[in-house]
Design a protein around this motif. Structure first.
Motif: not given
Length: 259
Positions: A209-215, A223-228, A244-250
């Protein structure tokens, strides 16, 4: 005088040819090294083969891994395979999405162990350490040493119980061993097996669940699975929305200049 001059000139020519030949060999060999590592020639293939082999999973499937995924901490592939299998049992693939291996969690952990976190660089390290109490929070071992010790102990337990490596036993057998580690029933030197398992489980979830920049969190699938939504800079454009607004994670990498 002429003969001597010719001899001198011939000698000079031979020395020059020898020098040129040595120079060409040097340039050729240097170019092979540079080209091999940077351009993927034969030598580069030999040097990077250990990293490329990581893309083969234990079930025989081969999936191309991102170029950034290469082991930095684990020098023994056998240790890394145990890490893959253990993290996959903690966070398995299911109908909701990929598991730890698919999310790149083992590489996330590898990168963390290769950095300051792996050597406890920012932790108090003066002791005293209660070596007689392996369940104590503090240990003289670094996180990197704990992981190596723990992963190899997992393999030892597998060999002792099932006469084969951890990667080759059934999922239920893997769960049995990990459950024994979680409950502290496996004897380890320097730290309790439950402390190692806690560290392994925490690192697994962080990698998922970390930001992808960390590997980890490959392709932001965690994040997509958690809709985060991830690292959203501002919600000003949707703050007044009733629904509710569903957003693509960034990722944080979305905000970095690409060129």
């Amino acid at each position: 005088m002429t003969d001597n001059g010719n001899k001198i000139n011939n000698k000079s020519t031979e020395e020059k040819q020898e020098f040129d030949s040595s120079r060409r060999r040097f340039v050729k060999n240097t170019g092979m090294i540079i080209g091999g590592v940077a351009g993927g020639s034969v030598l580069g293939g030999l040097l990077t083969n250990q990293f490329q082999s990581d893309t083969e999973t234990t079930d025989g499937k081969k999936e191309p891994a991102p170029a950034t995924e290469a082991r930095m901490f684990f020098t023994r592939y056998e240790d890394f395979v145990v890490l893959e299998q253990a993290t996959e049992r903690i966070y398995p693939e299911d109908d909701n999405g990929p598991g730890a291996i698919g999310l790149g969690v083992p590489y996330f952990i590898d990168k963390q162990l290769a950095g300051k976190w792996g050597v406890n660089a920012k932790d108090y390290r003066q002791g005293p350490f209660l070596e007689s109490d392996p369940t104590a929070d503090m240990s003289s071992l670094t996180r990197g040493e704990i992981f190596i010790l723990g992963l190899r102990k997992i393999n030892e337990e597998s060999q002792s119980r099932f006469d084969t490596t951890f990667a080759k036993i059934e999922a239920e057998q893997q769960d049995e061993i990990l459950a024994n580690f979680a409950s502290g029933d496996v004897d380890m030197k320097g730290i309790g097996s439950n402390r190692f398992f806690d560290l392994l489980r925490t690192a697994t979830l962080e990698g998922a669940y970390s930001d992808p920049m960390y590997g980890g969190n490959r392709n932001i699938e965690g994040w997509k699975m958690k809709e985060f939504p991830g690292a959203v800079a501002s919600y000003a454009d949707i703050i007044d929305e009733e629904e509710f607004v569903k957003m693509d994670p960034v990722s944080l990498t979305n905000y970095q200049q690409k060129s």
